[in-house]
Every structure is written in C-alpha cells, then in structure tokens.
Design a protein around this motif. Structure first.
Motif, short mmCIF file in Angstrom:
data_model
loop_
_atom_site.label_atom_id
_atom_site.label_comp_id
_atom_site.label_asym_id
_atom_site.label_seq_id
_atom_site.Cartn_x
_atom_site.Cartn_y
_atom_site.Cartn_z
N VAL A 68 136.08 44.81 84.24
CA VAL A 68 135.27 45.02 85.43
C VAL A 68 135.74 44.08 86.53
CG1 VAL A 68 132.93 44.87 86.40
CG2 VAL A 68 133.28 45.74 84.08
N THR A 105 136.13 49.50 87.50
CA THR A 105 136.36 49.26 86.07
C THR A 105 137.62 49.98 85.63
OG1 THR A 105 133.95 49.20 85.76
CG2 THR A 105 135.31 49.31 83.77
N THR A 145 131.03 51.33 85.45
CA THR A 145 130.88 50.99 86.87
C THR A 145 129.49 51.36 87.35
OG1 THR A 145 133.24 51.21 87.35
CG2 THR A 145 131.73 51.50 89.20
#
Length: 197
Positions: A140, A135, A113
């Motif tokens: 994601v 994430t 992230t």
C-alpha cells in the motif's frame, strides 16, 4: 498501464451533483498531475515491452511508478522517461523486476485500496481527501501533502490489520507543517470547486 485515475476521480466528483472534495493541491497542479500521468503512461507504452505492467501516479508533481517490469534495464528506462516529463519534481521508482501481477492480484489490490480509503474516511481526525492510496501486490502506497501527525495516523490505519492482504505500507508524502495546513484549510474554494446549488 494506467494513468487515468485522476480523470476518473474528477468525473466521479462532478457526477455526484456538485460534491467536491477539497484537495490540498491547486487546480493548476491537479491538472498538471493528470497531464504528467497521461504523458508518462503513453511514453511507457511506447518504450517498454508488452510484458511490462506499470502504473503511473503523480501527486503534486511527484511521480510514483509501481508494477512489474522484466529487467533492471526496463526499470531504469521507465524512471528516465518519467523524469524527462515536463514539470516532474521527483520520481519514486518502486517497480519490481518480476512477471506482471495476475488479474486476481490486481482485483485484490483494488479491494484493498477501497477498504483503506473507507478507513481513512471513517477516521474523524483526518481529512481523507488529503490522501491518495495505491495498492500493488499487497503493498500500500500512501501519497499526499500532509503533516507528520497525519502521515503517522494514516500509516497506522493502513497497517492496523483491519484490512487483510496488506504486505507493507510505503509512505510517499510531501510534508507540510500544521501552520501550512491551517493556511490551506482557511483558503476559500476556487470558483470551479464551489458546490453547485
């Protein structure tokens, strides 16, 4: 379970001597999103098994559920609970029916992230603060109120291969037009968002 990410971000913004990231949501909606996350996370803690690991993210009243639950019934219960919260416009339920992710995996997700957020900041053709990045197990999730051009560009950045460990990218965007973006960008900051001198 988490649900305090917006509180933590707000505190972080305040602590940086008045630096304020311009958000495409109104201050009222930002507070509502915070409230939705907290209420939903609390309800899930009370209604799901201890084995459940569920993250709640709300952006412009759209709730994203990520993590792991032990059964289809728990997944459905989590979605029902999220939908029942006041002012929730929609729920994206991407809970996996599998054992909770390991602390090692969660640590990797935090790093992923951070790396994707850094790439968005570096992209000169995007306003990085228009995106929320989450994430989970290498997946994601990109959230935000963005134009199709911005959505495509952010997805390309997340998928670029610059960040290892990305399994796939899921777009959970609210589409706006270029005209809406210009209108949002032209609005003055609210008194609460004015930089402190």
């Amino acid at each position: 379970m988490s649900g305090k990410s917006l509180l933590e971000v707000r505190d972080l913004v305040v602590s940086f001597g008045g630096f304020v990231a311009i958000d495409r949501r109104t201050a009222g909606i930002q507070l509502e999103d915070e409230s939705i996350e907290l209420r939903t996370a609390q309800g899930l803690r009370q209604n799901l098994s201890n084995a459940a690991h569920v993250n709640v993210t709300s952006y412009n009243r759209m709730v994203l559920l990520t993590g792991e639950v032990s059964s289809a019934a728990e997944k459905e219960r989590a979605e029902r609970l999220a939908k029942s919260q006041e002012n929730v416009s929609s729920v994206v339920n991407d809970l996996a029916i599998e054992p909770a992710s390991s602390l090692t995996q969660r640590s990797k997700d935090i790093i992923t992230t951070g790396q994707i957020k850094a790439l968005l900041v570096d992209a000169k053709d995007l306003q990085s603060n228009a995106f929320k990045v989450i994430t989970e197990r290498g997946i994601v999730y990109l959230m935000g109120r963005v134009t199709p051009r911005e959505a495509q560009r952010a997805s390309e950045i997340a998928r670029s291969g610059s960040v290892s460990g990305v399994v796939k990218v899921v777009r959970v965007f609210e589409a706006i037009t270029e005209e809406e973006l210009k209108r949002i960008s032209a609005q003055p900051l609210s008194p609460q968002a004015q930089p402190k001198l």
